[in-house]
Design a protein around this motif. Structure first.
Motif, PDB file in Angstrom:
ATOM      1  N   VAL A 120       0.872  -1.170   0.000  1.00  0.00           N
ATOM      2  CA  VAL A 120       0.000   0.000   0.000  1.00  0.00           C
ATOM      3  C   VAL A 120       0.911   1.221   0.000  1.00  0.00           C
ATOM      4  N   LYS A 121       0.632   2.151  -0.894  1.00  0.00           N
ATOM      5  CA  LYS A 121       1.402   3.390  -0.982  1.00  0.00           C
ATOM      6  C   LYS A 121       0.524   4.498  -0.392  1.00  0.00           C
ATOM      7  N   ILE A 122       1.073   5.220   0.589  1.00  0.00           N
ATOM      8  CA  ILE A 122       0.324   6.248   1.310  1.00  0.00           C
ATOM      9  C   ILE A 122       0.940   7.609   1.024  1.00  0.00           C
ATOM     10  N   THR A 123       0.093   8.546   0.632  1.00  0.00           N
ATOM     11  CA  THR A 123       0.508   9.928   0.398  1.00  0.00           C
ATOM     12  C   THR A 123      -0.214  10.822   1.392  1.00  0.00           C
ATOM     13  N   ILE A 124       0.538  11.660   2.090  1.00  0.00           N
ATOM     14  CA  ILE A 124      -0.035  12.614   3.040  1.00  0.00           C
ATOM     15  C   ILE A 124       0.009  13.987   2.388  1.00  0.00           C
ATOM     16  N   PRO A 125      -1.146  14.674   2.241  1.00  0.00           N
ATOM     17  CA  PRO A 125      -1.135  16.012   1.635  1.00  0.00           C
ATOM     18  C   PRO A 125      -0.170  16.942   2.376  1.00  0.00           C
ATOM     19  N   GLY A 126       0.749  17.550   1.650  1.00  0.00           N
ATOM     20  CA  GLY A 126       1.739  18.442   2.247  1.00  0.00           C
ATOM     21  C   GLY A 126       2.852  17.698   2.956  1.00  0.00           C
ATOM     22  N   GLY A 127       2.900  16.380   2.794  1.00  0.00           N
ATOM     23  CA  GLY A 127       3.873  15.570   3.517  1.00  0.00           C
ATOM     24  C   GLY A 127       4.961  14.977   2.656  1.00  0.00           C
ATOM     25  N   GLY A 128       5.123  15.468   1.450  1.00  0.00           N
ATOM     26  CA  GLY A 128       6.208  14.966   0.612  1.00  0.00           C
ATOM     27  C   GLY A 128       5.844  13.717  -0.162  1.00  0.00           C
ATOM     28  N   ASP A 129       6.857  12.936  -0.472  1.00  0.00           N
ATOM     29  CA  ASP A 129       6.707  11.754  -1.309  1.00  0.00           C
ATOM     30  C   ASP A 129       5.887  10.661  -0.625  1.00  0.00           C
ATOM     31  N   ALA A 130       5.237   9.850  -1.443  1.00  0.00           N
ATOM     32  CA  ALA A 130       4.476   8.704  -0.943  1.00  0.00           C
ATOM     33  C   ALA A 130       5.427   7.698  -0.306  1.00  0.00           C
ATOM     34  N   LYS A 131       4.909   6.944   0.638  1.00  0.00           N
ATOM     35  CA  LYS A 131       5.678   5.896   1.311  1.00  0.00           C
ATOM     36  C   LYS A 131       4.939   4.582   1.144  1.00  0.00           C
ATOM     37  N   SER A 132       5.679   3.506   0.892  1.00  0.00           N
ATOM     38  CA  SER A 132       5.078   2.188   0.672  1.00  0.00           C
ATOM     39  C   SER A 132       5.277   1.290   1.882  1.00  0.00           C
ATOM     40  N   PHE A 133       4.271   0.451   2.111  1.00  0.00           N
ATOM     41  CA  PHE A 133       4.276  -0.483   3.225  1.00  0.00           C
ATOM     42  C   PHE A 133       3.747  -1.827   2.742  1.00  0.00           C
ATOM     43  N   PRO A 134       4.199  -2.917   3.348  1.00  0.00           N
ATOM     44  CA  PRO A 134       3.670  -4.230   2.968  1.00  0.00           C
ATOM     45  C   PRO A 134       2.177  -4.330   3.296  1.00  0.00           C
ATOM     46  N   TRP A 135       1.444  -5.042   2.471  1.00  0.00           N
ATOM     47  CA  TRP A 135       0.012  -5.298   2.692  1.00  0.00           C
ATOM     48  C   TRP A 135      -0.107  -6.777   3.047  1.00  0.00           C
ATOM     49  N   SER A 136      -0.500  -7.075   4.266  1.00  0.00           N
ATOM     50  CA  SER A 136      -0.567  -8.464   4.720  1.00  0.00           C
ATOM     51  C   SER A 136      -2.002  -8.919   4.972  1.00  0.00           C
ATOM     52  N   TYR A 137      -2.960  -8.242   4.356  1.00  0.00           N
ATOM     53  CA  TYR A 137      -4.379  -8.489   4.641  1.00  0.00           C
ATOM     54  C   TYR A 137      -5.087  -9.270   3.542  1.00  0.00           C
ATOM     55  N   GLY A 138      -4.333  -9.832   2.612  1.00  0.00           N
ATOM     56  CA  GLY A 138      -4.914 -10.649   1.555  1.00  0.00           C
ATOM     57  C   GLY A 138      -5.420  -9.843   0.384  1.00  0.00           C
ATOM     58  N   ALA A 139      -6.091 -10.559  -0.525  1.00  0.00           N
ATOM     59  CA  ALA A 139      -6.646  -9.932  -1.734  1.00  0.00           C
ATOM     60  C   ALA A 139      -7.749  -8.946  -1.353  1.00  0.00           C
ATOM     61  N   VAL A 140      -7.926  -7.926  -2.192  1.00  0.00           N
ATOM     62  CA  VAL A 140      -8.981  -6.935  -1.998  1.00  0.00           C
ATOM     63  C   VAL A 140      -9.993  -7.106  -3.132  1.00  0.00           C
ATOM     64  N   ALA A 141     -11.263  -7.179  -2.768  1.00  0.00           N
ATOM     65  CA  ALA A 141     -12.319  -7.322  -3.776  1.00  0.00           C
ATOM     66  C   ALA A 141     -12.363  -6.088  -4.664  1.00  0.00           C
ATOM     67  N   LEU A 142     -12.698  -6.289  -5.935  1.00  0.00           N
ATOM     68  CA  LEU A 142     -12.855  -5.193  -6.879  1.00  0.00           C
ATOM     69  C   LEU A 142     -14.337  -4.998  -7.176  1.00  0.00           C
ATOM     70  N   LYS A 143     -14.780  -3.731  -7.169  1.00  0.00           N
ATOM     71  CA  LYS A 143     -16.153  -3.419  -7.584  1.00  0.00           C
ATOM     72  C   LYS A 143     -16.238  -3.562  -9.096  1.00  0.00           C
ATOM     73  N   THR A 144     -15.189  -3.033  -9.762  1.00  0.00           N
ATOM     74  CA  THR A 144     -15.008  -3.168 -11.213  1.00  0.00           C
ATOM     75  C   THR A 144     -13.527  -3.416 -11.428  1.00  0.00           C
ATOM     76  N   GLY A 145     -13.093  -3.529 -12.676  1.00  0.00           N
ATOM     77  CA  GLY A 145     -11.697  -3.831 -12.972  1.00  0.00           C
ATOM     78  C   GLY A 145     -10.676  -2.924 -12.328  1.00  0.00           C
ATOM     79  N   ASP A 146     -10.963  -1.627 -12.191  1.00  0.00           N
ATOM     80  CA  ASP A 146      -9.979  -0.714 -11.610  1.00  0.00           C
ATOM     81  C   ASP A 146     -10.500   0.030 -10.390  1.00  0.00           C
ATOM     82  N   ASP A 147     -11.559  -0.446  -9.782  1.00  0.00           N
ATOM     83  CA  ASP A 147     -12.160   0.210  -8.625  1.00  0.00           C
ATOM     84  C   ASP A 147     -12.205  -0.769  -7.450  1.00  0.00           C
ATOM     85  N   PRO A 148     -11.222  -0.642  -6.530  1.00  0.00           N
ATOM     86  CA  PRO A 148     -11.192  -1.576  -5.409  1.00  0.00           C
ATOM     87  C   PRO A 148     -12.320  -1.305  -4.423  1.00  0.00           C
ATOM     88  N   ASN A 149     -12.755  -2.341  -3.747  1.00  0.00           N
ATOM     89  CA  ASN A 149     -13.753  -2.184  -2.691  1.00  0.00           C
ATOM     90  C   ASN A 149     -12.988  -1.814  -1.425  1.00  0.00           C
TER      91      ASN A 149
END
Length: 172
Positions: free
Chosen positions: A132-161
């Motif tokens: 997961v890449k997190i961006t904080i408004p006014g906080g500089g560059d995005a930071k990435s973290f491991p995602w250990s919560y499994g697959a995420v359902a998609l509402k559509t092809g490019d819209d995650p639930n």
């Protein structure tokens, strides 16, 4: 689904790795800053209320700490991008949520929550999220973290639930 070429993904991963601070406080902690940032924030992805079965809802709390020596203001919503390595999906705002303006004193913290619906691993209507890449408004560059919560359902092809809540002062 927006697929990114492997070379772009590899470059992005390399840039993220060069920005890592090995002095963080745990596997979900990041205390980097950006020269372009108006404020420096530490981000910690806390242990979540994980969804264990496809169709269940999970919540991942995130803490943002002001690392500057003066007050910093958070405006808007954090940016959340879920990545599988060859594709990415942007989480929307929590339905009905309104962004608050949160001013943090030095060393003070705010929180927000990533809410998601667990997908079925390997299903074409699920995103095999790895980071997961997190961006904080006014906080500089995005930071990435491991995602250990499994697959995420998609509402559509490019819209995650998945959605992100607004910032709130920690403890509220």
């Amino acid at each position: 689904m927006r697929a990114f070429p492997i070379a772009v993904t590899a470059l992005a991963a390399a840039l993220v790795l060069t920005a890592c601070d090995s002095g963080g406080s745990g596997s979900g902690s990041s205390d980097q800053s950006s020269k372009a940032a108006s404020c420096r924030f530490g981000i910690e992805v806390e242990p979540g209320n994980a969804a264990t079965t496809a169709g269940d809802t999970g919540n991942v709390p995130v803490t943002v700490t002001n690392l500057d020596s003066s007050p910093c203001t958070l405006k808007g919503f954090p940016g959340i991008e879920l990545n599988s390595g060859d594709a990415s999906w942007t989480a929307g705002r929590q339905p009905g949520a309104k962004a608050a303006k949160v001013t943090l004193q030095p060393d003070a913290a705010a929180t927000f929550t990533i809410t998601y619906v667990r997908g079925k691993s390997g299903a074409k209507d699920s995103a095999a999220v790895k980071t997961v890449k997190i961006t904080i408004p006014g906080g500089g560059d995005a930071k990435s973290f491991p995602w250990s919560y499994g697959a995420v359902a998609l509402k559509t092809g490019d819209d995650p639930n998945a959605s992100v809540s607004p910032f709130q002062v920690a403890g509220d």
